[in-house]
Scaffold this active site. Structure first.
Site, PDB file in Angstrom:
ATOM      1  N   THR A 141      50.404   4.154  -7.888  1.00  0.00           N
ATOM      2  CA  THR A 141      50.826   4.935  -8.671  1.00  0.00           C
ATOM      3  C   THR A 141      52.053   5.482  -8.976  1.00  0.00           C
ATOM      4  OG1 THR A 141      48.848   6.760  -8.172  1.00  0.00           O
ATOM      5  CG2 THR A 141      48.199   5.107  -9.422  1.00  0.00           C
ATOM      6  N   ASP A 142      52.419   5.210  -7.298  1.00  0.00           N
ATOM      7  CA  ASP A 142      53.456   6.246  -7.192  1.00  0.00           C
ATOM      8  C   ASP A 142      54.687   5.956  -8.124  1.00  0.00           C
ATOM      9  OD1 ASP A 142      52.152   7.561  -5.376  1.00  0.00           O
ATOM     10  OD2 ASP A 142      52.969   6.756  -3.191  1.00  0.00           O
TER      11      ASP A 142
ATOM     12  N   THR B 133      47.174   2.277  -3.449  1.00  0.00           N
ATOM     13  CA  THR B 133      45.891   3.378  -3.766  1.00  0.00           C
ATOM     14  C   THR B 133      44.588   2.058  -3.745  1.00  0.00           C
ATOM     15  OG1 THR B 133      46.777   4.953  -3.945  1.00  0.00           O
ATOM     16  CG2 THR B 133      44.552   5.148  -4.270  1.00  0.00           C
TER      17      THR B 133
END
Length: 333
Positions: free
Chosen positions: A93-94, A15
């Site tokens: 960030t996943d 992201t």
């Protein structure tokens, strides 16, 4: 101010590096590491020289063990020379908590490795990527964090790889350390520690002699065991995310015992906060019963971390129950 510290920056995508795709309207990884750093105000004058590596441009969900092994080898080479004071990794960030945990198992240098990302992409109002990258660079350059291993820095908080979790899907304050709290914060352009880093494990060597498949099975109410049986013959190891302190329905016990006789089976808690017990409850399907049938307790590791530790131990060539149990016990000490 002249440069007094040196930080290597590796960008993987995610992201933090996304921008709008004109064809679909959705955001996709497109920005380079240089693009990310150009968007960070006030880095100049902080006394930090940056060495930039545009390593990958993929969503965090698409990272693989192979990517992490290549990244770990590149970081090892960068840090071996001794002229780099720390490393920053930017990614989606996943999978930050998993990336940080795996890298920490293998990290054998004194220089800190700091993983960061963003919850709000650059097309949104108030993107958090520049602030997180700024804080991560300051943390990687900080002498106080030498020997701390791999860390996660977002929202001005510093978390140890061993404890950090992504606990919200969209909040910029998504990352927490439920079992321990953050190690400290970034404030007034400096690191302020409030807790000591946890004891380090390893380091493990980066060995990839064979492909390893480790399953994760989550126990749920009314579980009849049919899906558990599907793992037989299809994995090199299995983590069971059990109820509470390590409990499963009685009807699963025989299947788990058969699996544990063939491959390492690790008993974790699906709660992901607090330890699996080893000797309190004694009924069929309790933690004491399952450990007696050959399952390996995960200690205070959540199921995702337990899966990663089991995967990396198997990749080392440790495949028998005793070796795996010793590895988990050594991590817990």
């Amino acid at each position: 101010m002249g440069a007094t510290r040196t930080v290597a920056v590796y960008s993987l995508g995610g992201t933090i590096a996304m921008t709008a795709d004109p064809a679909t309207g959705g955001v996709v990884p497109a920005l380079s590491a240089h693009d990310l750093l150009a968007a960070v105000p006030h880095l100049e004058g902080r006394g930090v020289e940056l060495r930039v590596h545009d390593f990958r441009r993929v969503p965090g969900a698409s990272l693989s063990f192979g990517d992490l092994a290549e990244l770990g080898a590149a970081i090892d080479e960068t840090l071996t020379d001794g002229d780099v004071d720390g490393v920053v990794i930017t990614q989606g960030t996943d999978t930050i908590e998993e990336t940080a945990f795996v890298l920490d198992l293998h990290h054998g240098h004194e220089q800190p490795v700091v993983v960061t990302g963003a919850l709000r992409n650059p097309t949104m109002a108030g993107p958090d990527g520049p602030a997180n990258l700024y804080a991560a660079v300051l943390a990687a350059a900080a002498p106080q964090l030498r020997g701390a291993g791999v860390l996660v820095v977002l929202n001005d908080e510093i978390h140890a790889a061993r404890h950090v979790r992504k606990s919200h899907t969209t909040s910029p304050a998504a990352f927490t350390s439920p079992a321990a709290g953050p190690l400290g914060r970034i404030a007034e352009d400096g690191v302020r520690l409030t807790a000591a880093p946890p004891r380090r494990f390893g380091p493990l060597a980066w060995r990839r002699g064979r492909d390893v498949r480790v399953g994760l099975y989550t126990v749920s109410l009314g579980d009849d065991g049919e899906l558990l049986a599907a793992w037989e013959g299809r994995c090199d190891g299995l983590v069971v995310a059990a109820f509470g302190v390590g409990h499963v329905p009685q009807r699963l016990v025989e299947s788990l015992e058969r699996l544990a006789a063939r491959v390492p089976v690790v008993l974790a808690s699906r709660i992901d906060n607090g330890p699996v017990l080893t000797g309190t409850y004694g009924y069929p399907g309790s933690e004491r019963d399952l450990i007696g049938r050959g399952l390996v307790p995960a200690g205070d590791l959540g199921p995702y971390q337990a899966r990663l530790l089991l995967h990396e131990l198997l990749a080392q060539g440790d495949s028998d129950r005793e070796a795996i149990a010793e590895g988990f016990a050594a991590f817990a000490r």
